[in-house]
Motif scaffolding. Structure first.
Motif, PDB file in Angstrom:
ATOM      1  N   ARG A 177      39.234  17.415  10.314  1.00 43.65           N
ATOM      2  CA  ARG A 177      39.583  18.346   9.229  1.00 43.65           C
ATOM      3  C   ARG A 177      39.125  19.768   9.530  1.00 43.65           C
ATOM      4  O   ARG A 177      39.744  20.732   9.082  1.00 43.65           O
ATOM      5  CB  ARG A 177      38.983  17.869   7.914  1.00 43.65           C
ATOM      6  CG  ARG A 177      39.670  16.638   7.368  1.00 43.65           C
ATOM      7  CD  ARG A 177      39.080  16.209   6.053  1.00 43.65           C
ATOM      8  NE  ARG A 177      39.702  14.981   5.596  1.00 43.65           N
ATOM      9  CZ  ARG A 177      39.313  14.311   4.534  1.00 43.65           C
ATOM     10  NH1 ARG A 177      38.294  14.736   3.807  1.00 43.65           N
ATOM     11  NH2 ARG A 177      39.930  13.201   4.184  1.00 43.65           N
ATOM     12  N   LEU A 178      38.045  19.906  10.293  1.00 41.64           N
ATOM     13  CA  LEU A 178      37.537  21.225  10.662  1.00 41.64           C
ATOM     14  C   LEU A 178      38.150  21.727  11.972  1.00 41.64           C
ATOM     15  O   LEU A 178      37.747  22.760  12.488  1.00 41.64           O
ATOM     16  CB  LEU A 178      36.006  21.188  10.787  1.00 41.64           C
ATOM     17  CG  LEU A 178      35.247  20.939   9.493  1.00 41.64           C
ATOM     18  CD1 LEU A 178      33.759  20.779   9.775  1.00 41.64           C
ATOM     19  CD2 LEU A 178      35.479  22.086   8.516  1.00 41.64           C
ATOM     20  N   ASN A 179      39.120  20.980  12.475  1.00 41.24           N
ATOM     21  CA  ASN A 179      39.820  21.325  13.709  1.00 41.24           C
ATOM     22  C   ASN A 179      38.841  21.471  14.890  1.00 41.24           C
ATOM     23  O   ASN A 179      38.925  22.416  15.666  1.00 41.24           O
ATOM     24  CB  ASN A 179      40.645  22.602  13.526  1.00 41.24           C
ATOM     25  CG  ASN A 179      41.706  22.740  14.590  1.00 41.24           C
ATOM     26  OD1 ASN A 179      42.177  21.752  15.125  1.00 41.24           O
ATOM     27  ND2 ASN A 179      42.080  23.969  14.901  1.00 41.24           N
ATOM     28  N   LEU A 180      37.911  20.550  14.995  1.00 40.20           N
ATOM     29  CA  LEU A 180      36.919  20.568  16.063  1.00 40.20           C
ATOM     30  C   LEU A 180      37.250  19.592  17.187  1.00 40.20           C
ATOM     31  O   LEU A 180      36.495  19.496  18.149  1.00 40.20           O
ATOM     32  CB  LEU A 180      35.532  20.234  15.496  1.00 40.20           C
ATOM     33  CG  LEU A 180      34.993  21.198  14.447  1.00 40.20           C
ATOM     34  CD1 LEU A 180      33.685  20.668  13.872  1.00 40.20           C
ATOM     35  CD2 LEU A 180      34.811  22.578  15.038  1.00 40.20           C
ATOM     36  N   PRO A 233      40.148  18.098  20.012  1.00 38.74           N
ATOM     37  CA  PRO A 233      39.070  17.754  20.938  1.00 38.74           C
ATOM     38  C   PRO A 233      38.175  18.961  21.169  1.00 38.74           C
ATOM     39  O   PRO A 233      38.610  20.105  21.014  1.00 38.74           O
ATOM     40  CB  PRO A 233      39.800  17.356  22.214  1.00 38.74           C
ATOM     41  CG  PRO A 233      41.067  18.137  22.172  1.00 38.74           C
ATOM     42  CD  PRO A 233      41.422  18.281  20.716  1.00 38.74           C
ATOM     43  N   PRO A 234      36.914  18.723  21.562  1.00 39.24           N
ATOM     44  CA  PRO A 234      36.012  19.846  21.832  1.00 39.24           C
ATOM     45  C   PRO A 234      36.570  20.710  22.968  1.00 39.24           C
ATOM     46  O   PRO A 234      37.204  20.216  23.886  1.00 39.24           O
ATOM     47  CB  PRO A 234      34.703  19.185  22.260  1.00 39.24           C
ATOM     48  CG  PRO A 234      34.816  17.758  21.890  1.00 39.24           C
ATOM     49  CD  PRO A 234      36.264  17.442  21.773  1.00 39.24           C
ATOM     50  N   ARG A 235      36.307  22.008  22.899  1.00 39.39           N
ATOM     51  CA  ARG A 235      36.804  22.941  23.912  1.00 39.39           C
ATOM     52  C   ARG A 235      35.881  23.015  25.126  1.00 39.39           C
ATOM     53  O   ARG A 235      36.126  23.803  26.027  1.00 39.39           O
ATOM     54  CB  ARG A 235      36.957  24.332  23.298  1.00 39.39           C
ATOM     55  CG  ARG A 235      37.948  24.369  22.144  1.00 39.39           C
ATOM     56  CD  ARG A 235      38.122  25.763  21.578  1.00 39.39           C
ATOM     57  NE  ARG A 235      36.859  26.447  21.342  1.00 39.39           N
ATOM     58  CZ  ARG A 235      36.229  26.512  20.185  1.00 39.39           C
ATOM     59  NH1 ARG A 235      36.743  25.931  19.133  1.00 39.39           N
ATOM     60  NH2 ARG A 235      35.098  27.171  20.063  1.00 39.39           N
ATOM     61  N   PHE A 236      34.826  22.226  25.134  1.00 45.04           N
ATOM     62  CA  PHE A 236      33.839  22.276  26.215  1.00 45.04           C
ATOM     63  C   PHE A 236      33.207  20.900  26.356  1.00 45.04           C
ATOM     64  O   PHE A 236      33.240  20.101  25.435  1.00 45.04           O
ATOM     65  CB  PHE A 236      32.770  23.329  25.907  1.00 45.04           C
ATOM     66  CG  PHE A 236      32.303  23.278  24.476  1.00 45.04           C
ATOM     67  CD1 PHE A 236      31.349  22.360  24.068  1.00 45.04           C
ATOM     68  CD2 PHE A 236      32.850  24.121  23.531  1.00 45.04           C
ATOM     69  CE1 PHE A 236      30.936  22.295  22.754  1.00 45.04           C
ATOM     70  CE2 PHE A 236      32.443  24.065  22.210  1.00 45.04           C
ATOM     71  CZ  PHE A 236      31.478  23.156  21.822  1.00 45.04           C
ATOM     72  N   PRO A 237      32.622  20.609  27.525  1.00 44.48           N
ATOM     73  CA  PRO A 237      31.957  19.322  27.713  1.00 44.48           C
ATOM     74  C   PRO A 237      30.714  19.208  26.828  1.00 44.48           C
ATOM     75  O   PRO A 237      30.028  20.201  26.583  1.00 44.48           O
ATOM     76  CB  PRO A 237      31.545  19.323  29.186  1.00 44.48           C
ATOM     77  CG  PRO A 237      32.317  20.423  29.827  1.00 44.48           C
ATOM     78  CD  PRO A 237      32.638  21.394  28.754  1.00 44.48           C
ATOM     79  N   CYS A 257      32.393  10.808  10.473  1.00 47.95           N
ATOM     80  CA  CYS A 257      32.119  12.026  11.265  1.00 47.95           C
ATOM     81  C   CYS A 257      33.381  12.512  11.956  1.00 47.95           C
ATOM     82  O   CYS A 257      33.657  13.716  11.997  1.00 47.95           O
ATOM     83  CB  CYS A 257      31.034  11.752  12.299  1.00 47.95           C
ATOM     84  SG  CYS A 257      29.417  11.433  11.589  1.00 47.95           S
ATOM     85  N   ARG A 258      34.160  11.579  12.499  1.00 45.19           N
ATOM     86  CA  ARG A 258      35.405  11.956  13.162  1.00 45.19           C
ATOM     87  C   ARG A 258      36.377  12.578  12.161  1.00 45.19           C
ATOM     88  O   ARG A 258      37.043  13.571  12.468  1.00 45.19           O
ATOM     89  CB  ARG A 258      36.055  10.747  13.838  1.00 45.19           C
ATOM     90  CG  ARG A 258      37.380  11.094  14.512  1.00 45.19           C
ATOM     91  CD  ARG A 258      37.935   9.939  15.326  1.00 45.19           C
ATOM     92  NE  ARG A 258      37.147   9.680  16.507  1.00 45.19           N
ATOM     93  CZ  ARG A 258      37.212  10.399  17.635  1.00 45.19           C
ATOM     94  NH1 ARG A 258      38.020  11.409  17.718  1.00 45.19           N
ATOM     95  NH2 ARG A 258      36.458  10.099  18.662  1.00 45.19           N
ATOM     96  N   THR A 259      36.456  12.047  10.968  1.00 47.83           N
ATOM     97  CA  THR A 259      37.343  12.594   9.944  1.00 47.83           C
ATOM     98  C   THR A 259      36.967  14.037   9.625  1.00 47.83           C
ATOM     99  O   THR A 259      37.830  14.912   9.533  1.00 47.83           O
ATOM    100  CB  THR A 259      37.287  11.730   8.669  1.00 47.83           C
ATOM    101  OG1 THR A 259      37.710  10.394   8.999  1.00 47.83           O
ATOM    102  CG2 THR A 259      38.179  12.282   7.581  1.00 47.83           C
TER     103      THR A 259
END
Length: 71
Positions: free
Chosen positions: A34-37, A39-43, A28-30
């Motif tokens: 790859r989708l440039n997600l 770090p998340p931009r929000f909590p 899932c992390r990979t």
């Protein structure tokens, strides 16, 4: 297919998958990387478990909304 014991059925189930299932979150992390997600931009709050998820999310929504957060 006919199985006379639970062990026969379990052995058959095990044979259906070519390799052992990976239970971790590495894959899932990979994908997220790859989708440039990351770090998340929000909590993010994850709610998991067997019972009470709906009630917990409703309570979290009320608390965070009252505190001025956008949900």
């Amino acid at each position: 297919m006919h199985f006379t014991t639970l062990n026969q059925w379990l052995d058959w189930q095990t044979s259906l998958h070519p390799r052992e299932i990976e239970l971790g979150l590495t894959r899932c992390r990979t994908v997220a990387q790859r989708l440039n997600l990351l770090p998340p931009r929000f909590p993010i709050i994850s709610v998991a478990g067997t019972n009470g998820k709906g009630s917990s999310v409703i309570l979290l929504d009320a608390i965070l909304s009252a505190a001025g957060y956008r949900i």
